[in-house]
Design a protein around this motif. Structure first.
Motif, PDB file in Angstrom:
ATOM      1  N   ASN A 139       0.811  -1.223   0.000  1.00  0.00           N
ATOM      2  CA  ASN A 139       0.000   0.000   0.000  1.00  0.00           C
ATOM      3  C   ASN A 139       0.844   1.273   0.000  1.00  0.00           C
ATOM      4  O   ASN A 139       0.372   2.327   0.405  1.00  0.00           O
ATOM      5  N   ARG A 140       2.069   1.168  -0.450  1.00  0.00           N
ATOM      6  CA  ARG A 140       2.943   2.358  -0.439  1.00  0.00           C
ATOM      7  C   ARG A 140       2.390   3.438  -1.374  1.00  0.00           C
ATOM      8  O   ARG A 140       1.836   3.132  -2.433  1.00  0.00           O
ATOM      9  N   GLN A 141       2.581   4.705  -0.936  1.00  0.00           N
ATOM     10  CA  GLN A 141       2.046   5.838  -1.698  1.00  0.00           C
ATOM     11  C   GLN A 141       3.134   6.686  -2.319  1.00  0.00           C
ATOM     12  O   GLN A 141       2.863   7.489  -3.206  1.00  0.00           O
ATOM     13  N   GLY A 142       4.323   6.568  -1.785  1.00  0.00           N
ATOM     14  CA  GLY A 142       5.387   7.442  -2.273  1.00  0.00           C
ATOM     15  C   GLY A 142       6.387   7.713  -1.172  1.00  0.00           C
ATOM     16  O   GLY A 142       6.441   6.994  -0.169  1.00  0.00           O
ATOM     17  N   LEU A 143       7.152   8.770  -1.331  1.00  0.00           N
ATOM     18  CA  LEU A 143       8.249   9.061  -0.401  1.00  0.00           C
ATOM     19  C   LEU A 143       7.892  10.200   0.543  1.00  0.00           C
ATOM     20  O   LEU A 143       7.000  11.003   0.271  1.00  0.00           O
ATOM     21  N   ASN A 144       8.621  10.254   1.648  1.00  0.00           N
ATOM     22  CA  ASN A 144       8.623  11.411   2.548  1.00  0.00           C
ATOM     23  C   ASN A 144       9.946  12.147   2.340  1.00  0.00           C
ATOM     24  O   ASN A 144      11.007  11.540   2.521  1.00  0.00           O
ATOM     25  N   PRO A 145       9.933  13.433   2.002  1.00  0.00           N
ATOM     26  CA  PRO A 145      11.203  14.164   1.893  1.00  0.00           C
ATOM     27  C   PRO A 145      11.888  14.237   3.254  1.00  0.00           C
ATOM     28  O   PRO A 145      11.229  14.279   4.302  1.00  0.00           O
ATOM     29  N   GLY A 146      13.198  14.248   3.235  1.00  0.00           N
ATOM     30  CA  GLY A 146      13.960  14.360   4.475  1.00  0.00           C
ATOM     31  C   GLY A 146      15.218  15.171   4.271  1.00  0.00           C
ATOM     32  O   GLY A 146      15.578  15.512   3.137  1.00  0.00           O
ATOM     33  N   GLU A 147      15.873  15.497   5.369  1.00  0.00           N
ATOM     34  CA  GLU A 147      17.173  16.172   5.307  1.00  0.00           C
ATOM     35  C   GLU A 147      18.129  15.430   6.219  1.00  0.00           C
ATOM     36  O   GLU A 147      17.710  14.797   7.200  1.00  0.00           O
ATOM     37  N   ALA A 148      19.405  15.506   5.903  1.00  0.00           N
ATOM     38  CA  ALA A 148      20.394  14.741   6.669  1.00  0.00           C
ATOM     39  C   ALA A 148      21.785  15.009   6.125  1.00  0.00           C
ATOM     40  O   ALA A 148      21.957  15.732   5.134  1.00  0.00           O
ATOM     41  N   ALA A 149      22.749  14.420   6.789  1.00  0.00           N
ATOM     42  CA  ALA A 149      24.112  14.337   6.247  1.00  0.00           C
ATOM     43  C   ALA A 149      24.731  13.057   6.775  1.00  0.00           C
ATOM     44  O   ALA A 149      24.422  12.623   7.895  1.00  0.00           O
ATOM     45  N   GLY A 150      25.579  12.460   5.977  1.00  0.00           N
ATOM     46  CA  GLY A 150      26.287  11.246   6.404  1.00  0.00           C
ATOM     47  C   GLY A 150      27.611  11.147   5.684  1.00  0.00           C
ATOM     48  O   GLY A 150      27.673  11.384   4.473  1.00  0.00           O
ATOM     49  N   VAL A 151      28.658  10.845   6.421  1.00  0.00           N
ATOM     50  CA  VAL A 151      29.996  10.788   5.798  1.00  0.00           C
ATOM     51  C   VAL A 151      30.819   9.632   6.358  1.00  0.00           C
ATOM     52  O   VAL A 151      30.607   9.173   7.490  1.00  0.00           O
ATOM     53  N   PHE A 152      31.765   9.199   5.551  1.00  0.00           N
ATOM     54  CA  PHE A 152      32.857   8.322   5.965  1.00  0.00           C
ATOM     55  C   PHE A 152      34.159   9.119   5.949  1.00  0.00           C
ATOM     56  O   PHE A 152      34.332  10.006   5.108  1.00  0.00           O
ATOM     57  N   ILE A 153      35.075   8.776   6.835  1.00  0.00           N
ATOM     58  CA  ILE A 153      36.478   9.169   6.673  1.00  0.00           C
ATOM     59  C   ILE A 153      37.234   7.895   6.328  1.00  0.00           C
ATOM     60  O   ILE A 153      37.135   6.884   7.039  1.00  0.00           O
ATOM     61  N   MET A 154      37.983   7.947   5.233  1.00  0.00           N
ATOM     62  CA  MET A 154      38.596   6.738   4.694  1.00  0.00           C
ATOM     63  C   MET A 154      40.088   6.967   4.447  1.00  0.00           C
ATOM     64  O   MET A 154      40.525   8.099   4.192  1.00  0.00           O
ATOM     65  N   GLU A 155      40.829   5.869   4.491  1.00  0.00           N
ATOM     66  CA  GLU A 155      42.238   5.931   4.122  1.00  0.00           C
ATOM     67  C   GLU A 155      42.663   4.572   3.575  1.00  0.00           C
ATOM     68  O   GLU A 155      41.935   3.582   3.727  1.00  0.00           O
TER      69      GLU A 155
END
Lengths: 263, 402
Positions: free
Chosen positions: B216-232
């Motif tokens: 019964n999905r209707q669509g998406l909910n807009p959201g805000e965020a940030a996500g990061v990796f630190i890699m080496e």
């Protein structure tokens, strides 16, 4: 690994001609998309990317100073006036709209990326294109800078900087490859050095360009890429050293004619 | 398959800020609790959105006094980066002058959409120039590169909803190619009226909490965020940081089909999954979980599950979407979901898709509904993103914390 340039194109929006076979695809497109597609057609032609392997190993790196800002403003206009927003208008306002059209029309199924950058957009895209060819992620890619700027920025610049150069919408596009047999030039080195400043005014930033011995100064974020592309297109037999300096950073690019092209 | 000798790319820090929580662990905890924190923000949009309340967030490495005026997307990115730096045990002094790559994805974070400025300009008035000055001072990666005082490649990827995944993938390539010694990569996006109304125009917005993969999905909910990796590069771990995991593979491929709709069989996603497996030099059988794009729109969920099936992933591999607790955070989604994927792998169990109570029987790959959870049978997972323009991106992530 050496990265080669096999095709080069640069043009202004005012000079762009859309080939008849592409007109149907672009009937609802904005100038940002039309510039990208027309440039890609100029370097790829009608005959490229025949095999499945070619399609999957070809990429696109499009960098831009402001993206499709005129279309962004058109969307903003509908929102502030509480008008119904056209889904086509919204989808064309997204920064990777041109890349999506290019991939769709030319059946490019490899790595496609759009980037926004205020400091030497073309050379930043070139850096990423070279890196991904060297990594093996793609074996060829289009590298472009597309600019339409916007009526809003044109107006602001005319009022604030009436003496400065007018920014000219247009495109610069190179086709990079790891295949020397189709190469016109090889890229010997590219360095981009940042200056430690927070005070750059991008609306009037001056760039000082040297192409071998010839020098120019200008304020148009696309012009260095256009000048370089036009010079390379005219003179395919000499090495080229391009140095462009601005308050924010310095680019140095060294290019040699390809051995295969001279044979 | 020809074996390339490439360095392992180690994750030494991660951070995220979402509506579910101000840190990665707070977001992870909300996922465990199936806590949905969306609401209608009348000043932004008329349907439920996932809005980040960052008022009580603090920096542990960065200093607010060093910040120039900046937009909300940059603010979210800085909180995620601060958490990741703290976790990696890195100070600004450790970073300054170093070859640190910065790859960040966003959608609206780099566009000019100041409504007051526009209206004054349209009316022929002389607008207050401050919003335009801030726009030119707020290129996401440029602002943060200068703030951190780092040298190295930088890019703002604007590949729509795959931007964060692509940023991590590109930074992996930079490290493998030796363009930098450390990389900060992920995505950030603030809620905007432009994006919300744009998705509404495409009839992709749900009027209630989103229900990825539900019949019964209707669509998406807009959201805000940030996500990061630190890699080496794992081989260069000179500061002896604990490896929290690895980015083992990256694949990207295009549908070459339609400007906004996914290919019905997920052609590009199939190619991207195969490319990522090849890059990681692993087999499909090594995958123990999939964190899907799973927006909750009818067309995405059908195409995505079809692509995963066609790519030959074993249907016993648990697949979920985490957008039920974060919303669709656009350019941030790939970064946030990479962090949540790594946390899931390191905890060894996966939580069902929040909002999915009755999985759609038309999906071609089974998904884990909200009420269920599963122990993982391995340590390698997939985090994947689909985007406007037909771009599809896949990360293969290996857990590292024991």
């Amino acid at each position: 690994m050496t990265v080669f340039i096999s095709k080069i194109y640069a043009g202004l929006l005012s000079d762009i001609e859309i080939p008849s076979q592409l007109a149907r695809h672009l009937r609802r497109a904005d100038d940002f998309i039309r510039l990208g597609v027309a440039a890609a057609h100029n370097v790829l032609g009608d005959e490229m990317l025949q095999t499945s392997e070619e399609k999957c190993s070809c990429g696109i790196f499009l960098s831009t100073f402001t993206g499709p800002m005129n279309t962004n403003i058109d969307v903003l206009k509908e929102i502030v006036h509480l008008n119904p927003l056209s889904p086509t208008l919204f989808s064309h306002s997204v920064a990777n709209s041109a890349v999506g059209y290019m991939a769709n029309i030319f059946n490019i199924q490899g790595c496609t990326m759009s980037c926004t950058e205020f400091e030497f957009p073309f050379f930043r895209a070139l850096e990423q294109g070279m890196c991904t060819i060297e990594s093996g992620l793609v074996s060829s890619c289009l590298v472009l800078q597309v600019e339409t700027y916007s009526n809003l920025l044109k107006d602001v610049r005319q009022k604030q900087y009436p003496e400065s150069d007018e920014w000219q919408p247009g495109v610069a596009c190179w086709f990079l490859t790891n295949n020397e047999t189709t190469a016109q030039f090889s890229i010997d080195s590219l360095t981009i050095e940042n200056t430690d400043t927070n005070d750059c005014n991008y609306l009037s930033c001056e760039e000082h360009v040297t192409l071998n011995q010839e020098k120019w100064s200008h304020q148009d974020p696309l012009k260095t890429a256009r000048l370089l592309s036009e010079n390379l297109s005219k003179n395919k037999k000499s090495p080229m050293v391009c140095v462009s300096r601005a308050a924010h950073s310095t680019v140095r690019l060294e290019i040699s004619p390809s051995c295969s092209w001279q044979l | 398959m020809s074996k390339r000798i490439l360095p392992e790319i180690s994750v030494i820090g991660y951070g995220c800020i979402t509506a579910a929580g101000a840190t990665s662990l707070a977001s992870w905890d909300a996922l465990q609790q199936r806590r949905v924190n969306n609401k209608i923000i009348p000043s932004i949009f008329e349907a439920p959105c996932f809005y980040v309340d960052e008022e009580n967030s603090t920096f542990q490495v960065l200093s607010k006094s060093d910040l120039r005026p900046h937009n909300r997307t940059i603010s979210l990115a800085l909180f995620a980066i601060d958490e990741a730096l703290y976790q990696a045990g890195l100070t600004l002094e450790d970073l300054r002058g170093k070859r640190v790559g910065l790859a960040l994805g966003t959608t609206v974070g780099n566009t000019f959409h100041n409504e007051a400025y526009y209206m004054q300009w349209e009316n022929g008035e002389i607008p207050d120039p401050a919003p335009l000055h801030q726009y030119f001072d707020n290129n996401l990666a440029l602002y943060i590169q200068r703030l951190l005082g780092i040298n190295g490649p930088r890019v703002v990827i604007t590949n729509a909803c795959a931007s964060g995944t692509d940023a991590i993938g590109l930074a992996k390539i930079w490290l493998e190619q030796g363009l930098c010694d450390l990389a900060i990569a992920g995505g950030a996006d603030a809620l905007s009226r432009v994006a919300c109304n744009g998705f509404k125009s495409l009839r992709l917005i749900a009027g209630e909490s989103c229900r990825p993969f539900d019949k019964n999905r209707q669509g998406l909910n807009p959201g805000e965020a940030a996500g990061v990796f630190i890699m080496e590069r794992d081989e260069q771990s000179d500061h002896k940081k604990l490896s929290l995991g690895f980015v083992k593979g990256y694949g990207i491929a295009g549908d070459a089909f339609h400007p906004t709709a996914p290919h019905p069989q997920g052609r590009g996603l199939q190619l991207a999954i195969r490319a990522a497996l090849l890059d990681a030099q692993i087999n499909r059988q090594d995958i123990c979980m999939i964190n899907a794009h799973g927006t909750g729109t009818p067309s995405n969920d059908i195409a995505e599950t079809q692509a995963v099936f066609e790519a030959g992933i074993d249907p016993s591999v648990p697949m979920v979407s985490t957008k039920g607790i974060t919303g669709h955070t656009l350019g941030a989604a790939g970064g946030v979901e990479a962090v949540l994927t790594l946390l899931t792998l390191n905890h060894g169990h996966i939580i069902g898709t929040v909002g999915c109570t009755h999985p759609d029987p038309l999906l071609n790959f089974p998904v884990i509904p909200e009420a269920e959870s599963q122990a993982l049978a391995g340590i390698i997972g997939i985090s994947q993103s689909l985007a406007f323009g037909g771009s599809n991106s896949v990360l293969i992530i290996e857990g590292g914390a024991q």
